[in-house]
Design a protein around this motif. Sequence first.
Motif, PDB file in Angstrom:
ATOM      1  N   GLU A  52       0.900  -1.346   0.001  1.00 53.81           N
ATOM      2  CA  GLU A  52       0.168  -0.056   0.162  1.00 53.81           C
ATOM      3  C   GLU A  52       0.689   1.337   0.104  1.00 53.81           C
ATOM      4  O   GLU A  52       0.585   2.265  -0.644  1.00 53.81           O
ATOM      5  CB  GLU A  52      -1.095   0.058   1.247  1.00 53.81           C
ATOM      6  CG  GLU A  52      -2.128   0.846   1.302  1.00 53.81           C
ATOM      7  CD  GLU A  52      -2.901   0.699   2.281  1.00 53.81           C
ATOM      8  OE1 GLU A  52      -4.290   0.572   2.258  1.00 53.81           O
ATOM      9  OE2 GLU A  52      -2.601   0.727   3.828  1.00 53.81           O
ATOM     10  N   SER A  53       1.937   1.435   0.747  1.00 55.35           N
ATOM     11  CA  SER A  53       2.672   2.391   0.756  1.00 55.35           C
ATOM     12  C   SER A  53       3.458   2.577  -0.840  1.00 55.35           C
ATOM     13  O   SER A  53       3.841   3.417  -0.931  1.00 55.35           O
ATOM     14  CB  SER A  53       3.872   2.135   1.863  1.00 55.35           C
ATOM     15  OG  SER A  53       4.718   3.359   2.007  1.00 55.35           O
ATOM     16  N   ALA A  55       2.613   1.624  -3.503  1.00 57.28           N
ATOM     17  CA  ALA A  55       1.831   2.068  -4.489  1.00 57.28           C
ATOM     18  C   ALA A  55       1.587   3.585  -4.187  1.00 57.28           C
ATOM     19  O   ALA A  55       1.206   4.609  -5.279  1.00 57.28           O
ATOM     20  CB  ALA A  55       0.423   1.500  -4.384  1.00 57.28           C
ATOM     21  N   SER A  56       1.292   3.986  -3.215  1.00 55.80           N
ATOM     22  CA  SER A  56       1.050   5.494  -2.561  1.00 55.80           C
ATOM     23  C   SER A  56       2.228   6.378  -3.012  1.00 55.80           C
ATOM     24  O   SER A  56       2.296   7.361  -3.643  1.00 55.80           O
ATOM     25  CB  SER A  56       0.978   5.764  -1.269  1.00 55.80           C
ATOM     26  OG  SER A  56       0.518   6.813  -0.668  1.00 55.80           O
ATOM     27  N   ASN A  59       2.622   6.713  -6.694  1.00 55.69           N
ATOM     28  CA  ASN A  59       1.661   7.662  -7.154  1.00 55.69           C
ATOM     29  C   ASN A  59       1.735   9.158  -6.920  1.00 55.69           C
ATOM     30  O   ASN A  59       1.838   9.758  -7.894  1.00 55.69           O
ATOM     31  CB  ASN A  59       0.100   7.165  -6.596  1.00 55.69           C
ATOM     32  CG  ASN A  59      -0.938   8.151  -7.173  1.00 55.69           C
ATOM     33  OD1 ASN A  59      -1.056   9.106  -6.786  1.00 55.69           O
ATOM     34  ND2 ASN A  59      -1.424   7.282  -7.948  1.00 55.69           N
ATOM     35  N   LYS A 249      -8.522  10.807  -3.566  1.00 54.86           N
ATOM     36  CA  LYS A 249      -7.367  10.281  -3.090  1.00 54.86           C
ATOM     37  C   LYS A 249      -7.774   8.879  -2.434  1.00 54.86           C
ATOM     38  O   LYS A 249      -8.675   8.911  -1.533  1.00 54.86           O
ATOM     39  CB  LYS A 249      -6.534  11.036  -2.077  1.00 54.86           C
ATOM     40  CG  LYS A 249      -5.253  10.275  -1.885  1.00 54.86           C
ATOM     41  CD  LYS A 249      -4.316  11.169  -1.099  1.00 54.86           C
ATOM     42  CE  LYS A 249      -2.893  10.686  -1.100  1.00 54.86           C
ATOM     43  NZ  LYS A 249      -2.099  11.543  -0.223  1.00 54.86           N
ATOM     44  N   TYR A 250      -7.345   7.746  -2.847  1.00 54.64           N
ATOM     45  CA  TYR A 250      -7.586   6.245  -2.203  1.00 54.64           C
ATOM     46  C   TYR A 250      -6.216   5.714  -2.358  1.00 54.64           C
ATOM     47  O   TYR A 250      -5.710   5.447  -3.483  1.00 54.64           O
ATOM     48  CB  TYR A 250      -8.577   5.851  -3.233  1.00 54.64           C
ATOM     49  CG  TYR A 250      -8.954   4.345  -2.898  1.00 54.64           C
ATOM     50  CD1 TYR A 250      -9.621   3.988  -1.559  1.00 54.64           C
ATOM     51  CD2 TYR A 250      -8.596   3.321  -3.538  1.00 54.64           C
ATOM     52  CE1 TYR A 250      -9.981   2.746  -1.263  1.00 54.64           C
ATOM     53  CE2 TYR A 250      -8.624   2.040  -3.275  1.00 54.64           C
ATOM     54  CZ  TYR A 250      -9.403   1.697  -1.897  1.00 54.64           C
ATOM     55  OH  TYR A 250      -9.359   0.432  -1.734  1.00 54.64           O
ATOM     56  N   THR A 251      -5.980   4.739  -1.589  1.00 54.77           N
ATOM     57  CA  THR A 251      -5.011   3.757  -1.546  1.00 54.77           C
ATOM     58  C   THR A 251      -5.565   2.298  -0.614  1.00 54.77           C
ATOM     59  O   THR A 251      -6.206   2.539   0.151  1.00 54.77           O
ATOM     60  CB  THR A 251      -3.838   4.485  -0.678  1.00 54.77           C
ATOM     61  OG1 THR A 251      -3.391   5.300  -0.919  1.00 54.77           O
ATOM     62  CG2 THR A 251      -2.632   3.161  -0.768  1.00 54.77           C
ATOM     63  N   SER A 263      -4.035  -0.577  -5.526  1.00 51.67           N
ATOM     64  CA  SER A 263      -3.997   0.610  -6.044  1.00 51.67           C
ATOM     65  C   SER A 263      -3.761   1.862  -5.196  1.00 51.67           C
ATOM     66  O   SER A 263      -3.790   1.557  -4.062  1.00 51.67           O
ATOM     67  CB  SER A 263      -5.184   0.821  -6.933  1.00 51.67           C
ATOM     68  OG  SER A 263      -6.166   0.882  -5.861  1.00 51.67           O
ATOM     69  N   ALA A 264      -3.246   2.875  -6.286  1.00 56.55           N
ATOM     70  CA  ALA A 264      -3.192   4.289  -5.270  1.00 56.55           C
ATOM     71  C   ALA A 264      -3.934   5.148  -6.386  1.00 56.55           C
ATOM     72  O   ALA A 264      -3.375   5.076  -7.513  1.00 56.55           O
ATOM     73  CB  ALA A 264      -1.839   4.706  -5.163  1.00 56.55           C
ATOM     74  N   SER A 266      -5.234   9.044  -7.093  1.00 59.77           N
ATOM     75  CA  SER A 266      -5.259  10.586  -6.786  1.00 59.77           C
ATOM     76  C   SER A 266      -5.440  11.459  -8.114  1.00 59.77           C
ATOM     77  O   SER A 266      -5.441  11.015  -9.011  1.00 59.77           O
ATOM     78  CB  SER A 266      -3.850  10.838  -6.118  1.00 59.77           C
ATOM     79  OG  SER A 266      -2.856  11.234  -6.967  1.00 59.77           O
ATOM     80  N   SER A 281      -2.064   4.431  -9.820  1.00 61.70           N
ATOM     81  CA  SER A 281      -0.903   3.285  -9.773  1.00 61.70           C
ATOM     82  C   SER A 281      -1.429   2.102  -9.344  1.00 61.70           C
ATOM     83  O   SER A 281      -2.223   2.021  -8.490  1.00 61.70           O
ATOM     84  CB  SER A 281       0.226   3.933  -8.889  1.00 61.70           C
ATOM     85  OG  SER A 281       0.597   5.113  -9.291  1.00 61.70           O
TER      86      SER A 281
END
Length: 599
Positions: A52-53, A55-56, A59, A249-251, A263-264, A266, A281
């Motif tokens: 998650e990190s 991908a963020s 992004n 914004k979503y992760t 996914s990420a 924004s 991403s």
Amino acid sequence: MSIQSRLLQAFSKVKVRKQLFFIYFSTLLIPVFFLCLFLLFNARHLIYTHYESAASSDNSRVKSIMFDVTTNFYKIADDISYDKQLYKLLQTKYENVGEFRTAYDKYTRITSLISNDTSIDSLYIYTTNDTLTDYNNIRYANPKVRKTEWYKTAERKPGIFWKTAKRTDKYNNNYWELTLYRRIPIAAGKGNAVLAITMSNNYLKNRIENNDLFTILMLNEEPVFYSTSRDLSGKYPALSFDRTSRYYKYTGKIKYQKKDTMSAVSTLKPYMSEDILYIVSLDFQAMPYLRSLTETYIVIIASVILIPFIILFVYTRYFSARVEILRGAMHKASNGDYNIIDSFHGDDEISETFSDLKIMIRKIQEKEAAIYVSQLTEQKVINRQQEMEFKMLASQINPHFLYNTLESIRMMAFTSGNKEVATAIKLLGKSMRYVLENTGTSSTTLKKELDYIEIYLAIQKLRFNDRIHYTLKVQEGFDLDKYQILPLLLQPIVENAFIHGLKDMEEMGEIIIEIQEKEKEFLLINISDNGIGMAEEELKELNYNIYNKKNEAANIGFYNINQRIKLCYGTSYGMVIHSKKNEGTLVSLKLPLQNILEE
């Protein structure tokens, strides 16, 4: 009584094998299981957070790249729009094409800008000055151009705006590109001019694609203008997020092509623009890796649980068997039967206990021998009195004498090592016991009748080996122990199937008994074989004979069965025979569904 004492008391009432399993479950399996679950969920959480990190972060990196390049495009557009030399070039009315081209060749700023900035794929200025023709970066805005949406928007909008459009190269390859548009202010009456700067997809590819993540870029509600896979350009990806939101914004997990994907997502508002860029991403490796990790942990958990369980199961089975052998020997000794096994496997406390039991039995036998000698004289008197009774009993053969005799013969055969003869005598004894016990009775349970048939077929298999196979099919929920039937009703039918139906079959003979309720009104018992069957005339004659008595042995057997059913249950019940030559025979018995009360 304390809680500990109560627990120990309750624990001592359970068999040793169950105690060992209880200890295994309470001290090993349950703690290990929950520990492994904790480790699994903790590992999944850490890895999920890592992906998650990642991908963020990716992004944010792409978002920073797009911010830099869009801001740079704005500055370029702003500088060009207020270039006085360009104003003069666009406002001048030239006498001929050569004069215009000579003047443009002296203006080198655009050419220098394109050659020094790799992010620019193309830069064109569209003008309505009809003395200017298409030359290098100058394009005449003909009526077709003036009808386009972007040109109309540029005419009425003072600032910059972004659009995506498809471009086809000379090799017929389609590309979707992001373009900045801006109207260049021209003096009144001197015409209009629009600046179009197109972003290079190759530049984006070189800047963005430096890892394994998948990137998708979209403008407003338009299709994809850039993605890691060129096949996605110009399409609307199946991504479940809000395309109408200006700040999104979503992760985390998202559905892409019907699969869970890390996914990420924004949004980016380009500098001095009302447009919105959506940056996506995707990490296609995250969720498969999490699934693989979960499966690996499950295998580990299963191994940690099952391997000790198998070892414990084997050990407890061996241990319980030894305890049962010792217990059985002690039980026999307590009942006065001292004929126990001579040896006992092992060299532990249990085997020592067995040795002590053997010593105790030997001392008891010695004491009993001494008592026997003292009672011998008294026994002689008793024996004289019983001689007459033995002579009277010798002249009678009753069932108990017959069973005991057969059992003695069976034990002699078993002792001499002839197990087949011993088994045959045992089966014969069971068969004769059932016949003698049910002679003169009016009913027995269907379960006992079927057990008797199994004994009969087992005797036949001793002689013919695998010549026949027997299958019982009982309708689900039907209780054979509660339903009562006339005794010795089914065995003659099975015997007839074996003797006549399967007489020519050396192997693969099959007898099937099927029991089922019909319409909740009567019970149907089908006895079928896959033997030689009967011709149509022979079958017709047999069905006639079961209602009309004749002297043939086979016909008498079926006739008696049919008559017993009708006399006991009524004329609406009875027997029907179906058969085809070389296909087998089916005997169907129709009996009342309600139970028959014992007399």
